[in-house]
Scaffold this motif. Structure first.
Motif, mmCIF file in Angstrom:
data_model
loop_
_atom_site.group_PDB
_atom_site.id
_atom_site.type_symbol
_atom_site.label_atom_id
_atom_site.label_comp_id
_atom_site.label_asym_id
_atom_site.label_seq_id
_atom_site.Cartn_x
_atom_site.Cartn_y
_atom_site.Cartn_z
ATOM 1 N N LEU A 186 -11.355 -0.737 -3.958
ATOM 2 C CA LEU A 186 -10.661 -0.510 -2.697
ATOM 3 C C LEU A 186 -9.151 -0.655 -2.835
ATOM 4 C CD1 LEU A 186 -13.162 -2.506 -0.450
ATOM 5 C CD2 LEU A 186 -13.038 -0.039 -0.740
ATOM 6 N N GLY A 187 -8.641 -0.648 -4.065
ATOM 7 C CA GLY A 187 -7.209 -0.763 -4.284
ATOM 8 C C GLY A 187 -6.471 0.466 -3.770
ATOM 9 N N GLU A 268 -12.295 7.094 7.421
ATOM 10 C CA GLU A 268 -12.319 6.351 8.684
ATOM 11 C C GLU A 268 -13.257 5.148 8.591
ATOM 12 O OE1 GLU A 268 -10.744 6.212 11.434
ATOM 13 O OE2 GLU A 268 -12.149 5.023 12.645
ATOM 14 N N ILE A 269 -14.394 5.323 7.929
ATOM 15 C CA ILE A 269 -15.356 4.230 7.845
ATOM 16 C C ILE A 269 -14.912 3.185 6.823
ATOM 17 C CG2 ILE A 269 -17.683 3.738 6.988
ATOM 18 C CD1 ILE A 269 -18.265 6.423 8.730
ATOM 19 N N LEU A 270 -14.311 3.626 5.731
ATOM 20 C CA LEU A 270 -13.832 2.650 4.743
ATOM 21 C C LEU A 270 -12.665 1.830 5.283
ATOM 22 C CD1 LEU A 270 -14.065 4.461 1.294
ATOM 23 C CD2 LEU A 270 -15.551 2.729 2.257
ATOM 24 N N ARG A 271 -12.041 2.331 6.342
ATOM 25 C CA ARG A 271 -10.959 1.558 6.956
ATOM 26 C C ARG A 271 -11.435 0.180 7.417
ATOM 27 N NH1 ARG A 271 -7.038 2.666 10.335
ATOM 28 N NH2 ARG A 271 -8.357 2.870 12.149
ATOM 29 N N ALA A 272 -12.743 0.056 7.661
ATOM 30 C CA ALA A 272 -13.289 -1.229 8.102
ATOM 31 C C ALA A 272 -13.242 -2.271 6.991
ATOM 32 C CB ALA A 272 -14.728 -1.049 8.593
ATOM 33 N N VAL A 273 -13.189 -1.831 5.731
ATOM 34 C CA VAL A 273 -13.230 -2.813 4.641
ATOM 35 C C VAL A 273 -11.937 -2.853 3.819
ATOM 36 C CG1 VAL A 273 -15.741 -2.818 4.392
ATOM 37 C CG2 VAL A 273 -14.383 -1.147 3.121
ATOM 38 N N THR A 274 -10.981 -2.050 4.132
ATOM 39 C CA THR A 274 -9.737 -2.088 3.356
ATOM 40 C C THR A 274 -8.549 -1.753 4.239
ATOM 41 O OG1 THR A 274 -8.518 -1.147 1.498
ATOM 42 C CG2 THR A 274 -10.048 0.309 2.612
ATOM 43 N N THR A 275 -7.400 -2.295 3.858
ATOM 44 C CA THR A 275 -6.174 -1.965 4.596
ATOM 45 C C THR A 275 -5.415 -0.851 3.896
ATOM 46 O OG1 THR A 275 -5.108 -3.737 3.370
ATOM 47 C CG2 THR A 275 -5.840 -4.244 5.608
#
Lengths: 331, 307
Positions: A186-187, A268-275
């Motif tokens: 998630l880098g 959009e969904i990965l936004r929940a786990v990464t900034t």
């Protein structure tokens, strides 16, 4: 042409009171020819009404409002007033000069240039291997590779977001125990390719199936001829099969180009786990943000129009390109 | 033309095309070194495609804490039953409502889309009329318009007629499938003999009756393909319901799970429900998909032949 000719011959052999073949049917009340002329429009009408409402009108509307801008006056005190004024190309100028739009486009293009070929080459190889004489258990493998396509994109993205999460990810755990060091999916740099992996995982099997279907349609006699000429399996795959599935590969490429430019749900969904994914990560996310967070629907419409235009140019451009290359392809 | 004519119903267990390899002197069932190697490589690829689904299966049996603190690819404290009952009772059982909504959007939407596309494709295939090619090309270019670029102006238009945040706002856009028209036209051109239509006319059947009783039946394999395509397209369409709906009760299951995924900070057990819910909503789809796979292949062969 055929229909016209047939209809005239039919009215010739159908005098009102003398039905052919001894069948006792009344002569049609309306003139058959005019009825038949109207029939195709009747069949088309239901679709066309909705097509008009869902495709043409919204496109027209988006283009229309993209040339206007809305200003809120009243300083937030008392009832605020919105005024709409013609703005020419200013929304487009604003979109194009916005660095995050530019970066989003660049990101999506970079993504597509890498992900689409990787996925399609992967899919083509799998299809060729499954179609080769060396493959066993084809049915099982076909089902296994196709399985991810049955999982909706949103759920696939949620699923992979767990598999990417540091500390939870069994993949990172396995890589770590194999001395690959700590992998951060998630880098800020790796995230784009983590998204690419989700898309590849989801659609490779689907594309493989399209190409596989193309392979199955190749007449068996071609292989026999090639074998008589002493061609190996590998040569047959390269020289006989690959050129024959050109149209399947074109179809999958066009679908993939359209899908890539629309990239939205996975980031959009990965936004929940990464900034590391901003609200303007892809052009589509930017349009969504402009419309619903910033309430600038005119700008959002301009971005949507640009996006549709870009998709059109790229997919049509691709079709033209391959059309010129091979004469057998016609769209 | 090799236009699909899907091989007559075959027992589901039989090999797809046994004849194909028999031509090469019956080497088909032999496990020589080459095929062992190929199969080994294919198994490695299978691990990539299957393991996330496997992870889902395992994780749906875990609680919110073991989900984060146990080996991902093996069972921990088994509480699948608790997850299931929690999933279906949370927030007044809204999850079952989401499942029903999804069936409505995808099922009804895809059926209507298939019928509209079949009629339109049939007209474009079997009649000569003014503007035929212009209409066909306009529809076909609709395939290339990204759905998300449409959703935004559609939302604005729908809000003008107060249709946003209703079932209609998702259902109506779902019943238009330009790609379905394209597939239907190709299939109808290749498979419906003009003589049959003529015979129907000679018998005095109306054009609509010919379509309903003869042509639709011949087109049925293509209809299944169009249905599947549209079903998946609606299932997968995240952007449209996200834009259109704000009332949770109208959500399809994907949007519902997304909303839980984003608010699990408030209720840690939600994360287990997201995982279990994902499994529950995917299982029927996977079964339907894999068992209908041959329709994908046959329809896609037809679709790619002329493109």
């Amino acid at each position: 042409m055929q229909v016209q000719a047939a209809s005239s011959s039919r009215s010739a052999q159908l005098p009102p009171n003398d039905p052919p073949g001894g069948t006792h049917r009344r002569a049609p009340e309306k003139l058959p020819r005019s009825r038949r002329r109207l029939a195709p429009y009747g069949f088309l009408l239901p679709f066309l009404i909705f097509f008009l409402a869902i495709f043409l009108v919204p496109i027209g509307y988006a283009i229309y409002i993209s040339f206007f801008s809305t200003h809120v006056s009243g300083l937030g005190l008392g009832p605020s007033q919105t005024t709409t004024a013609f703005a020419g190309f200013s929304n487009y100028r604003q979109a194009i000069t916005n660095p995050s739009f530019y970066q989003g486009v660049e990101r999506v293009l970079g993504f597509g240039i890498v992900q689409v070929p990787v996925m399609l080459i992967f899919a083509t190889i799998l299809a060729l291997v499954l179609d080769s004489t060396a493959a066993r258990l084809q049915r099982f493998f076909r089902l296994a590779f196709f399985l991810p396509y049955a999982i909706p994109g949103v759920i696939a993205a949620i699923l992979w977001s767990f598999l990417y999460l540091p500390g939870v990810s069994p993949v990172a755990g396995i890589l770590h125990s194999l001395h690959f060091g700590t992998v951060n999916f998630l880098g800020s740099h790796s995230i784009l390719w983590s998204i690419a992996n989700i898309v590849t995982w989801e659609y490779t099997g689907f594309n493989m199936l399209i190409i596989y279907a193309g392979l199955q349609a190749i007449p068996q006699s071609l292989y026999e001829a090639a074998r008589l000429d002493g061609a190996s399996d590998f040569q047959i795959a390269l020289r006989v099969k690959l050129p024959m599935i050109g149209s399947s590969i074109i179809l999958t490429t066009v679908f993939s180009i359209i899908g890539t430019l629309q990239l939205f749900s996975e980031p959009e969904i990965l936004r929940a786990v990464t900034t590391n994914i901003s609200t303007s990560y892809t052009p589509n996310l930017l349009a969504y943000t402009a419309a619903f967070s910033e309430n600038n629907t005119n700008l959002a419409a301009a971005i949507a129009v640009l996006l549709a235009l870009g998709t059109f140019i790229l997919s049509f451009g691709f079709l033209r390109l391959v059309q010129r290359r091979s004469m057998g392809v016609s769209l | 033309m090799t236009l699909t004519t899907p091989k007559t119903p075959r027992p589901p267990t039989s090999e797809p095309k046994p004849v194909r390899y028999d031509a090469k002197g019956n080497r088909k069932q032999r496990w020589d070194r080459r095929s062992v190697l190929t199969t080994a490589v294919l198994f490695v690829v299978t691990v990539y495609f299957i393991s996330p689904a496997y992870w889902l299966l395992i994780s749906s049996s875990k609680g919110p804490s073991t989900l984060y603190n146990s080996a991902g690819f093996w069972f921990a404290k088994f509480q699948f039953g608790k997850n299931i009952s929690g999933l279906f009772s949370y927030d007044g059982g809204i999850f079952s409502r989401w499942l029903l909504n999804t069936v409505l959007y995808a099922g009804v939407g895809a059926i209507l889309a298939t019928l509209l596309a079949a009629a339109a494709g049939y007209a474009l295939a079997k009649y000569e009329f003014k503007g035929r090619e212009a209409i066909f090309w306009t529809i076909l270019s609709g395939v290339l318009v990204p759905g998300t670029a449409l959703a935004l102006p559609l939302y604005l238009l729908m809000s003008k007629v107060h249709l946003t945040n209703t079932y209609w706002s998702v259902l109506i856009p779902s019943i238009v499938s330009p790609f379905g028209v394209y597939l239907a036209r190709i299939y109808a051109t290749g498979s419906i003999p003009t003589e049959i239509i003529e015979a129907g006319r000679v018998d005095g059947a109306s054009e609509f009756r010919i379509f309903r009783t003869i042509s639709l039946r011949i087109m049925s394999p293509a209809l299944v393909t169009i249905f599947l395509f549209q079903f998946v397209a609606i299932w997968n369409n995240f952007f449209l319901p996200l834009v259109m709906l704000s009332n949770q009760k109208l959500y399809p299951v994907t949007l519902g799970l997304y909303s839980w995924d984003n608010q699990y900070g408030q209720a840690p057990q939600l994360i287990s429900y997201v995982v279990t819910g994902a499994l529950v909503s995917v299982i029927p789809l996977v079964i339907a998909f894999l068992s209908l796979q041959r329709f994908w292949r046959s329809g896609l062969t037809a679709g790619s032949i002329r493109i």
